[in-house]
Design an enzyme around this catalytic site. Structure first.
Site, PDB file in Angstrom:
ATOM      1  N   ASP A 299       0.804  -1.227   0.000  1.00 35.10           N
ATOM      2  CA  ASP A 299       0.000   0.000   0.000  1.00 35.10           C
ATOM      3  C   ASP A 299       0.836   1.276   0.000  1.00 35.10           C
ATOM      4  O   ASP A 299       0.441   2.297   0.565  1.00 35.10           O
ATOM      5  CB  ASP A 299      -0.973   0.019   1.206  1.00 35.10           C
ATOM      6  CG  ASP A 299      -1.872  -1.199   1.210  1.00 35.10           C
ATOM      7  OD1 ASP A 299      -2.211  -1.687   0.116  1.00 35.10           O
ATOM      8  OD2 ASP A 299      -2.238  -1.658   2.299  1.00 35.10           O
TER       9      ASP A 299
ATOM     10  N   LYS B  37       1.735   2.167  -5.090  1.00 32.29           N
ATOM     11  CA  LYS B  37       2.223   1.588  -6.358  1.00 32.29           C
ATOM     12  C   LYS B  37       1.272   1.909  -7.509  1.00 32.29           C
ATOM     13  O   LYS B  37       1.695   2.249  -8.611  1.00 32.29           O
ATOM     14  CB  LYS B  37       2.385   0.063  -6.216  1.00 32.29           C
ATOM     15  CG  LYS B  37       3.407  -0.347  -5.149  1.00 32.29           C
ATOM     16  CD  LYS B  37       3.478  -1.836  -4.973  1.00 32.29           C
ATOM     17  CE  LYS B  37       2.272  -2.454  -4.324  1.00 32.29           C
ATOM     18  NZ  LYS B  37       2.063  -2.089  -2.915  1.00 32.29           N
TER      19      LYS B  37
ATOM     20  N   GLY C 122      -4.522  -4.351  -3.883  1.00 26.97           N
ATOM     21  CA  GLY C 122      -5.493  -3.297  -4.183  1.00 26.97           C
ATOM     22  C   GLY C 122      -4.701  -2.059  -4.532  1.00 26.97           C
ATOM     23  O   GLY C 122      -4.103  -1.435  -3.654  1.00 26.97           O
ATOM     24  N   HIS C 123      -4.626  -1.740  -5.810  1.00 26.77           N
ATOM     25  CA  HIS C 123      -3.815  -0.612  -6.272  1.00 26.77           C
ATOM     26  C   HIS C 123      -4.731   0.512  -6.744  1.00 26.77           C
ATOM     27  O   HIS C 123      -5.447   0.361  -7.726  1.00 26.77           O
ATOM     28  CB  HIS C 123      -2.875  -1.060  -7.407  1.00 26.77           C
ATOM     29  CG  HIS C 123      -1.871  -2.091  -6.969  1.00 26.77           C
ATOM     30  ND1 HIS C 123      -0.944  -2.642  -7.811  1.00 26.77           N
ATOM     31  CD2 HIS C 123      -1.636  -2.651  -5.751  1.00 26.77           C
ATOM     32  CE1 HIS C 123      -0.197  -3.504  -7.129  1.00 26.77           C
ATOM     33  NE2 HIS C 123      -0.603  -3.528  -5.887  1.00 26.77           N
TER      34      HIS C 123
ATOM     35  N   GLN D 186       1.936  -6.086  -3.200  1.00 29.26           N
ATOM     36  CA  GLN D 186       2.389  -6.165  -1.800  1.00 29.26           C
ATOM     37  C   GLN D 186       3.699  -5.374  -1.628  1.00 29.26           C
ATOM     38  O   GLN D 186       3.882  -4.389  -2.323  1.00 29.26           O
ATOM     39  CB  GLN D 186       2.569  -7.631  -1.342  1.00 29.26           C
ATOM     40  CG  GLN D 186       1.253  -8.414  -1.203  1.00 29.26           C
ATOM     41  CD  GLN D 186       0.683  -8.899  -2.516  1.00 29.26           C
ATOM     42  OE1 GLN D 186       1.361  -9.550  -3.294  1.00 29.26           O
ATOM     43  NE2 GLN D 186      -0.576  -8.597  -2.775  1.00 29.26           N
TER      44      GLN D 186
HETATM   45  P1  GDP Z   1      -0.790   0.363  -3.500  1.00 27.55           P
HETATM   46  O1  GDP Z   1      -1.391  -0.926  -3.023  1.00 27.55           O
HETATM   47  O2  GDP Z   1       0.679   0.431  -3.255  1.00 27.55           O
HETATM   48  O3  GDP Z   1      -1.136   0.686  -4.922  1.00 27.55           O
HETATM   49  O4  GDP Z   1      -1.434   1.509  -2.596  1.00 27.55           O
HETATM   50  P2  GDP Z   1      -2.987   1.669  -2.218  1.00 27.55           P
HETATM   51  O5  GDP Z   1      -3.722   2.112  -3.407  1.00 27.55           O
HETATM   52  O6  GDP Z   1      -3.467   0.455  -1.513  1.00 27.55           O
HETATM   53  O7  GDP Z   1      -2.897   2.790  -1.114  1.00 27.55           O
HETATM   54  C1  GDP Z   1      -2.304   4.039  -1.361  1.00 27.55           C
HETATM   55  C2  GDP Z   1      -3.359   5.135  -1.090  1.00 27.55           C
HETATM   56  O8  GDP Z   1      -2.718   6.374  -0.995  1.00 27.55           O
HETATM   57  C3  GDP Z   1      -4.365   5.282  -2.211  1.00 27.55           C
HETATM   58  O9  GDP Z   1      -5.591   5.660  -1.658  1.00 27.55           O
HETATM   59  C4  GDP Z   1      -3.782   6.408  -3.066  1.00 27.55           C
HETATM   60  O10 GDP Z   1      -4.785   7.119  -3.778  1.00 27.55           O
HETATM   61  C5  GDP Z   1      -3.173   7.281  -2.003  1.00 27.55           C
HETATM   62  N1  GDP Z   1      -1.960   8.029  -2.405  1.00 27.55           N
HETATM   63  C6  GDP Z   1      -0.975   7.665  -3.262  1.00 27.55           C
HETATM   64  N2  GDP Z   1       0.026   8.574  -3.255  1.00 27.55           N
HETATM   65  C7  GDP Z   1      -0.346   9.524  -2.366  1.00 27.55           C
HETATM   66  C8  GDP Z   1       0.296  10.722  -1.867  1.00 27.55           C
HETATM   67  O11 GDP Z   1       1.405  11.080  -2.238  1.00 27.55           O
HETATM   68  N3  GDP Z   1      -0.396  11.425  -0.923  1.00 27.55           N
HETATM   69  C9  GDP Z   1      -1.625  11.060  -0.463  1.00 27.55           C
HETATM   70  N4  GDP Z   1      -2.205  11.812   0.458  1.00 27.55           N
HETATM   71  N5  GDP Z   1      -2.248   9.963  -0.906  1.00 27.55           N
HETATM   72  C10 GDP Z   1      -1.603   9.190  -1.822  1.00 27.55           C
HETATM   73  P1  IMO Z   2      -0.980  -4.210  -2.228  1.00 27.22           P
HETATM   74  O1  IMO Z   2      -0.490  -4.797  -3.535  1.00 27.22           O
HETATM   75  C1  IMO Z   2      -1.054  -4.603   2.104  1.00 27.22           C
HETATM   76  C2  IMO Z   2      -1.159  -8.663   3.711  1.00 27.22           C
HETATM   77  C3  IMO Z   2      -2.418  -9.123   4.430  1.00 27.22           C
HETATM   78  C4  IMO Z   2      -1.812 -10.077   5.446  1.00 27.22           C
HETATM   79  C5  IMO Z   2      -0.668 -10.723   4.662  1.00 27.22           C
HETATM   80  C6  IMO Z   2      -1.026 -12.088   4.066  1.00 27.22           C
HETATM   81  O2  IMO Z   2      -2.244  -3.471  -2.314  1.00 27.22           O
HETATM   82  O3  IMO Z   2       0.129  -3.455  -1.571  1.00 27.22           O
HETATM   83  P2  IMO Z   2      -2.528 -12.792   1.993  1.00 27.22           P
HETATM   84  O4  IMO Z   2      -3.974 -12.563   1.711  1.00 27.22           O
HETATM   85  O5  IMO Z   2      -1.601 -12.224   0.981  1.00 27.22           O
HETATM   86  O6  IMO Z   2      -2.219 -14.230   2.296  1.00 27.22           O
HETATM   87  O7  IMO Z   2      -2.265 -12.003   3.372  1.00 27.22           O
HETATM   88  O8  IMO Z   2      -0.346  -9.824   3.612  1.00 27.22           O
HETATM   89  N1  IMO Z   2      -1.378  -8.152   2.347  1.00 27.22           N
HETATM   90  C7  IMO Z   2      -1.296  -6.857   2.005  1.00 27.22           C
HETATM   91  N2  IMO Z   2      -1.099  -5.776   2.771  1.00 27.22           N
HETATM   92  N3  IMO Z   2      -1.157  -4.480   0.772  1.00 27.22           N
HETATM   93  C8  IMO Z   2      -1.327  -5.570  -0.003  1.00 27.22           C
HETATM   94  O9  IMO Z   2      -1.310  -5.510  -1.350  1.00 27.22           O
HETATM   95  C9  IMO Z   2      -1.457  -6.828   0.614  1.00 27.22           C
HETATM   96  N4  IMO Z   2      -1.656  -8.091   0.160  1.00 27.22           N
HETATM   97  C10 IMO Z   2      -1.595  -8.895   1.231  1.00 27.22           C
HETATM   98  O10 IMO Z   2      -3.086  -8.057   5.039  1.00 27.22           O
HETATM   99  O11 IMO Z   2      -1.218  -9.337   6.491  1.00 27.22           O
HETATM  100 MG    MG Z   3      -2.941  -1.604  -1.816  1.00 29.00          MG
END
Ligand code: GDP
Ligand code: IMO
Ligand code: MG
Length: 426
Positions: A13, A16, A40-41, A226
């Protein structure tokens, strides 16, 4: 043409989705190499919010080729839903811009059942807190060589035989160990084939496609899911996922050669988060954690769970830089730290009574470390409007410089908000 990698440098998270979407403009091919629908991207484009689980985050851009490599565990139902929901929103997805490895292992209903049942049996702190998407059990089957692969959906006899073989063992477990209902092989095989016709045109030998594209001089970017600290080999085992988000996963999950890889970008937030269980040495107290969670919108993009928040852990980041040979760091969410007048960064751990800069990757041992912090000056002003490095206040620049000095890796890009234009080159 060389290929570059973007991978998560924390526990997932890191942002990415936003960065890969942005970088996709400059690349021709975007490739997912591991993980599954646990990812979840998020990509924000104006008022629109997209969350990709299996699709590479480049799909929003026209005239790009998106590839799902065989290192991914494919939940076909979830993928089809994702494709259709994007198509309904006007995003063009077809075999012209999406290819899926014929050798990707597929996630079947019993994987999800076992994933959830296994978690339910674990006591309190021993729970991993998985996403329940069947990831661990699907990778288990791959590695014990009984996995069903995408190609098997097109050979009825093979598919049924594999599912029957799997269910012999799994039904015993489901019934006698987990007190769940048994599954019928014919029904599982028929369900698995439900979307076979839809998916078939997308299926390809993605290893040769990738090499052909590289030979043609196409620019390729690999998108990790991840993060490095969730890596099955290098993460905080057992509180990890079941794949390799780290650099090795790019090669094993797609077939690209190490010689083709040039830059390896590691994304880190300006602080730490973790969703699910496991050690987080720099975890903030409830009050501070809540503040960061609200300011940063730290809720899981896949499960909606609140993310745990902590101060930036430079001991962990340095370990991740070394493991992956990071060429650059991409720093996201620095805007969120504007709520603080002083900011802690963790520079050492106290482990077994000694001060160390070495990361402790064993999940249970990591619970025992105490973080040592350096307090840096906060900036206390809004950063979300900054578009040039020069726009940043001195304290924010010092924060970035501190990270560079500690890790020895340049912070090349800084993100100051979720939108595409909230980005600056350092
Ligand atoms: P990922 O799994 O690495 O793609 O990240 P996620 O989408 O799960 O979580 C990142 C969250 O931060 C999302 O809601 C993005 O819209 C938000 N985000 C990304 N870059 C920034 C930033 O520089 N500042 C803020 N405030 N939010 C950001
Ligand atoms: P993105 O790509 C954050 C965590 C789960 C749990 C552990 C194992 O959005 O960054 P799993 O279902 O993979 O067997 O769970 O890994 N986890 C993540 N945490 N971002 C993710 O993906 C994750 N995918 C799995 O919460 O701790
Ligand atoms: Mg994510």
């Amino acid at each position: 043409m060389p290929a570059d990698v973007i991978l998560g440098a924390q526990w997932g998270d890191e942002g990415k989705g936003k960065i890969v979407d942005l970088f996709s403009e400059k690349y021709d091919v975007i490739v997912r190499y591991q993980g599954g629908a646990n990812a979840g991207h998020t990509v924000i484009v104006g008022k629109e919010k997209y969350v990709m689980h299996l699709l590479p985050s480049g799909v929003l851009h026209k005239n790009k080729i998106n590839i799902i490599g065989h290192g991914v565990v494919l939940d076909v139902e979830s993928l089809v839903e994702e494709i259709i929901s994007l198509q309904k929103r006007g995003i063009s997805i077809s075999p012209k811009n999406l290819l899926i490895s014929e050798n990707a292992s597929i996630v079947l209903p019993y994987h999800k059942m076992i994933d959830k049942a296994k978690e339910a049996r674990k006591k309190g702190g021993k729970k991993i807190g998985t996403t329940g998407r069947g990831i661990g059990p699907a990778y288990t089957d791959k590695y014990v060589r009984i996995g069903v692969r995408l190609r098997d959906l097109y050979n009825d006899a093979v598919l049924l035989a594999k599912v029957e073989e799997n269910l012999e063992e799994k039904n015993f477990l489901l019934k006698n160990f987990y007190s769940e209902k048994e599954l019928v092989a014919k029904t599982v095989a028929a369900e698995a084939k439900k979307h076979a016709k839809f998916i078939k045109p997308y299926m390809a030998n993605t290893v040769s496609v990738l090499h052909d594209l590289l030979k043609k001089g196409k620019k390729v970017i690999f998108e990790g899911a991840q993060g490095a600290l969730l890596d099955i080999d290098f993460g905080t085992y057992p509180y990890v996922t079941s794949s390799n988000p780290t650099i090795g996963g790019v090669m094993t999950g797609t077939g690209v050669s190490h010689r083709d890889i040039k830059k390896v970008w590691g994304i880190t937030k300006a602080y730490q988060t973790r969703v699910g269980n496991g050690p987080l040495p720099t975890e903030m107290d409830e009050d501070l954690g809540n503040k960061v969670r609200e300011a940063g919108g730290e809720y899981g993009a896949t499960t909606g769970r609140p993310r745990r928040c902590g101060w930036l852990d430079l001991v962990a980041l340095k370990y991740v830089c070394e493991l992956n040979g990071l060429s650059d760091i991409l720093l996201t969410k620095i805007d969120v730290l504007s709520i603080f007048s002083g900011i802690n960064v963790c520079t050492h751990y106290i482990y077994k009574g000694k001060k160390t800069q070495n990361f402790v990757s064993d999940g249970e041992e990591l619970y025992t470390v105490k973080p040592v912090y350096k307090k840096l000056k906060g900036w206390g002003t809004d950063l979300t409007k900054a578009r040039k490095y020069q726009d940043l206040p001195k304290a924010a620049k010092n924060y970035i410089k501190f990270i560079e000095k500690y890790t020895g890796v340049k912070v090349s890009i800084v993100s100051v908000g979720p939108e595409r234009d909230q980005i600056l080159k350092a």
